[in-house]
Design a protein around this motif. Sequence first.
Motif, mmCIF file in Angstrom:
data_model
loop_
_atom_site.group_PDB
_atom_site.id
_atom_site.type_symbol
_atom_site.label_atom_id
_atom_site.label_comp_id
_atom_site.label_asym_id
_atom_site.label_seq_id
_atom_site.Cartn_x
_atom_site.Cartn_y
_atom_site.Cartn_z
ATOM 1 N N VAL A 191 -5.665 36.286 -7.804
ATOM 2 C CA VAL A 191 -6.739 37.220 -8.151
ATOM 3 C C VAL A 191 -8.010 36.739 -7.460
ATOM 4 C CG1 VAL A 191 -8.082 38.273 -10.014
ATOM 5 C CG2 VAL A 191 -5.676 37.681 -10.396
ATOM 6 N N VAL A 192 -8.538 37.559 -6.556
ATOM 7 C CA VAL A 192 -9.729 37.170 -5.789
ATOM 8 C C VAL A 192 -10.812 38.247 -5.953
ATOM 9 C CG1 VAL A 192 -10.647 36.547 -3.531
ATOM 10 C CG2 VAL A 192 -8.275 35.967 -4.114
ATOM 11 N N PRO A 193 -11.820 38.012 -6.823
ATOM 12 C CA PRO A 193 -12.917 38.979 -6.964
ATOM 13 C C PRO A 193 -13.881 38.872 -5.774
ATOM 14 C CG PRO A 193 -12.681 37.576 -8.914
ATOM 15 C CD PRO A 193 -11.919 36.933 -7.810
ATOM 16 N N THR A 194 -14.401 40.019 -5.355
ATOM 17 C CA THR A 194 -15.430 40.078 -4.317
ATOM 18 C C THR A 194 -16.528 41.018 -4.809
ATOM 19 O OG1 THR A 194 -13.763 39.744 -2.584
ATOM 20 C CG2 THR A 194 -15.901 40.577 -1.901
ATOM 21 N N VAL A 195 -17.609 40.418 -5.303
ATOM 22 C CA VAL A 195 -18.740 41.197 -5.801
ATOM 23 C C VAL A 195 -19.968 40.717 -5.029
ATOM 24 C CG1 VAL A 195 -20.057 41.909 -7.820
ATOM 25 C CG2 VAL A 195 -17.637 41.341 -8.060
ATOM 26 N N PRO A 196 -20.371 41.429 -3.972
ATOM 27 C CA PRO A 196 -21.411 40.910 -3.072
ATOM 28 C C PRO A 196 -22.799 40.856 -3.679
ATOM 29 C CG PRO A 196 -20.783 43.137 -2.452
ATOM 30 C CD PRO A 196 -19.819 42.717 -3.505
ATOM 31 N N ASN A 197 -23.114 41.760 -4.595
ATOM 32 C CA ASN A 197 -24.462 41.776 -5.163
ATOM 33 C C ASN A 197 -24.466 42.584 -6.445
ATOM 34 O OD1 ASN A 197 -24.815 44.626 -4.424
ATOM 35 N ND2 ASN A 197 -24.988 43.853 -2.330
ATOM 36 N N ALA A 198 -25.662 42.682 -7.033
ATOM 37 C CA ALA A 198 -25.806 43.372 -8.318
ATOM 38 C C ALA A 198 -26.191 44.830 -8.152
ATOM 39 C CB ALA A 198 -26.861 42.649 -9.154
ATOM 40 N N CYS A 199 -26.053 45.365 -6.953
ATOM 41 C CA CYS A 199 -26.462 46.750 -6.703
ATOM 42 C C CYS A 199 -25.303 47.671 -6.368
ATOM 43 C CB CYS A 199 -27.486 46.797 -5.569
ATOM 44 S SG CYS A 199 -29.009 45.894 -5.934
ATOM 45 N N GLU A 200 -24.125 47.110 -6.151
ATOM 46 C CA GLU A 200 -22.986 47.950 -5.798
ATOM 47 C C GLU A 200 -21.727 47.403 -6.460
ATOM 48 O OE1 GLU A 200 -21.908 47.598 -1.614
ATOM 49 O OE2 GLU A 200 -23.363 45.969 -1.463
ATOM 50 N N ARG A 201 -20.762 48.287 -6.618
ATOM 51 C CA ARG A 201 -19.498 47.888 -7.233
ATOM 52 C C ARG A 201 -18.735 46.935 -6.325
ATOM 53 N NH1 ARG A 201 -15.822 52.605 -8.754
ATOM 54 N NH2 ARG A 201 -16.206 53.160 -6.586
ATOM 55 N N GLY A 202 -18.114 45.967 -6.935
ATOM 56 C CA GLY A 202 -17.292 45.045 -6.172
ATOM 57 C C GLY A 202 -15.832 45.454 -6.200
ATOM 58 N N THR A 203 -14.987 44.595 -5.682
ATOM 59 C CA THR A 203 -13.543 44.819 -5.667
ATOM 60 C C THR A 203 -12.834 43.538 -6.082
ATOM 61 O OG1 THR A 203 -13.358 44.189 -3.338
ATOM 62 C CG2 THR A 203 -13.702 46.532 -3.817
ATOM 63 N N VAL A 204 -11.572 43.693 -6.444
ATOM 64 C CA VAL A 204 -10.727 42.544 -6.753
ATOM 65 C C VAL A 204 -9.430 42.696 -5.965
ATOM 66 C CG1 VAL A 204 -9.549 41.225 -8.554
ATOM 67 C CG2 VAL A 204 -11.699 42.385 -9.074
ATOM 68 N N THR A 205 -9.085 41.681 -5.185
ATOM 69 C CA THR A 205 -7.827 41.670 -4.449
ATOM 70 C C THR A 205 -6.785 40.942 -5.292
ATOM 71 O OG1 THR A 205 -8.997 41.654 -2.333
ATOM 72 C CG2 THR A 205 -6.679 41.018 -2.309
ATOM 73 N N ILE A 206 -5.729 41.663 -5.635
ATOM 74 C CA ILE A 206 -4.684 41.128 -6.519
ATOM 75 C C ILE A 206 -3.368 41.072 -5.742
ATOM 76 C CG2 ILE A 206 -3.451 41.451 -8.696
ATOM 77 C CD1 ILE A 206 -5.876 43.162 -9.588
ATOM 78 N N THR A 207 -2.760 39.900 -5.743
ATOM 79 C CA THR A 207 -1.453 39.725 -5.104
ATOM 80 C C THR A 207 -0.369 39.775 -6.179
ATOM 81 O OG1 THR A 207 -2.434 38.347 -3.384
ATOM 82 C CG2 THR A 207 -0.041 38.281 -3.605
ATOM 83 N N VAL A 208 0.550 40.721 -6.013
ATOM 84 C CA VAL A 208 1.665 40.895 -6.960
ATOM 85 C C VAL A 208 2.966 40.631 -6.218
ATOM 86 C CG1 VAL A 208 2.853 42.490 -8.503
ATOM 87 C CG2 VAL A 208 0.367 42.585 -8.294
ATOM 88 N N GLN A 209 3.840 39.845 -6.830
ATOM 89 C CA GLN A 209 5.141 39.539 -6.234
ATOM 90 C C GLN A 209 6.253 39.918 -7.208
ATOM 91 O OE1 GLN A 209 5.580 35.508 -4.873
ATOM 92 N NE2 GLN A 209 7.538 35.868 -3.907
ATOM 93 N N ASN A 210 7.360 40.421 -6.643
ATOM 94 C CA ASN A 210 8.543 40.709 -7.444
ATOM 95 C C ASN A 210 9.460 39.496 -7.369
ATOM 96 O OD1 ASN A 210 10.811 41.645 -8.727
ATOM 97 N ND2 ASN A 210 11.053 43.486 -7.484
ATOM 98 N N LEU A 211 9.433 38.681 -8.422
ATOM 99 C CA LEU A 211 10.240 37.460 -8.474
ATOM 100 C C LEU A 211 11.633 37.713 -9.022
ATOM 101 C CD1 LEU A 211 7.508 35.075 -9.960
ATOM 102 C CD2 LEU A 211 8.145 35.346 -7.559
ATOM 103 N N GLY A 212 11.943 38.959 -9.325
ATOM 104 C CA GLY A 212 13.193 39.261 -10.001
ATOM 105 C C GLY A 212 14.334 39.623 -9.082
#
Length: 394
Positions: A185-206
């Motif tokens: 889980v890697v949040p990227t929120v550059p500043n307090a004036c715009e919405r940020g994003t979160v990069t989520i890595t999902v793996q199928n271990l099954g």
Amino acid sequence: IASRVISLNACTTAVNCALSLRVELDHTNTICECDGTNSSACADVPVNIPDLVVASDSLTLTCATDGQVRISGNVTLGNIGCGSALTANVPVRFTLYDRAGCTGTVLHQWTETFTGVSLPSGGGEQSFSLSRLITLNACTASVGCALSLLIEADHSGTICECDGANNTRCVPFTVDIPDLAVVAVVPTVPNACERGTVTITVQNLGCGPVGAGVPVRISGDATGQAPLPELLPGKSVEILVPLNEVLPCGWYTIAATVDPDHGVCECTAANNERGASFTVVDPDLTITDLVVQCRGDGSFTVTASVRNRGTEVSPETTLRIHVDGQLFHTLTLPGLAVNEVGPLSYVTPPIKCGVVHTFRLVVDEAEEICECNEENNAAEVSARCPCPALVTDK
């Protein structure tokens, strides 16, 4: 005559489930008799012994709920023995192994008693239903995504049979259950004036695929959601989730969860969530210590300080001085480190005396800098210079 125990599969040896016993007296002819031809007799012996087998099955292994599997279906017993129908209750032992072939590590074992048995000899069959819920991570427990179940009818040997060695059956299972895991889980929120994003890595271990559309959800101090594409076993994917909120400066904690509504039955749900913390940093420019002093010639000296109260270095910007709503002067303010103070001073041209004037200073009036607080960029004060006394020469 003493009884005699004979090792013999009477069911397969007998013809039409019948044997015969011949008794011969003085078979070695050691006794001299008037007639030696009547010293023997033959008697038919019917075989009335069952022979229990596990004839077939329709068992399946499925995902019951996250972290649990269910083995269900029918087990068919047969009686390939002779004589009367088998009506005794049949104890059956089930042993689940971690690989194909009913060898390896035992994962689970239990017994059942099949009741209401009525198995005619000569190949009669009867099916019994089975449903067993097992708490098990089948993905990590299995070798090569394969399990097997050993069925042992009359495992305790309570039923006397023609052959007790043919009472087992090995059932193979292929595990096709997925296991979704949030691995980064890697949040990227550059500043307090715009919405940020979160990069989520999902793996199928099954061991099974997951169809497209499973949600990945952000919760905690911020929210957001995005769908997964189809994910095959062993594969991973990065999902970019936009945050719904514009976050002010501060420290935040979020959790990223795949399949938050448990729409997918998985080997385990323990790895569906991962947390992350992050900070939002920006400068915060504010004007303090504003003082306006009359110089006695109709002009004013304006002094003040600009402080960066934020959590990030501020870039170069402008400060504007307004008097009574009119722009009088623009200053260039250099960048300020966190908590650094920049002093400023300005002397106005002469303006109307005897009148109260409003002096307003605004830093970054064009809002070119994203700040932690955009509401504290201005300061205002009022001041008045008296008019000089009239001097009349006589």
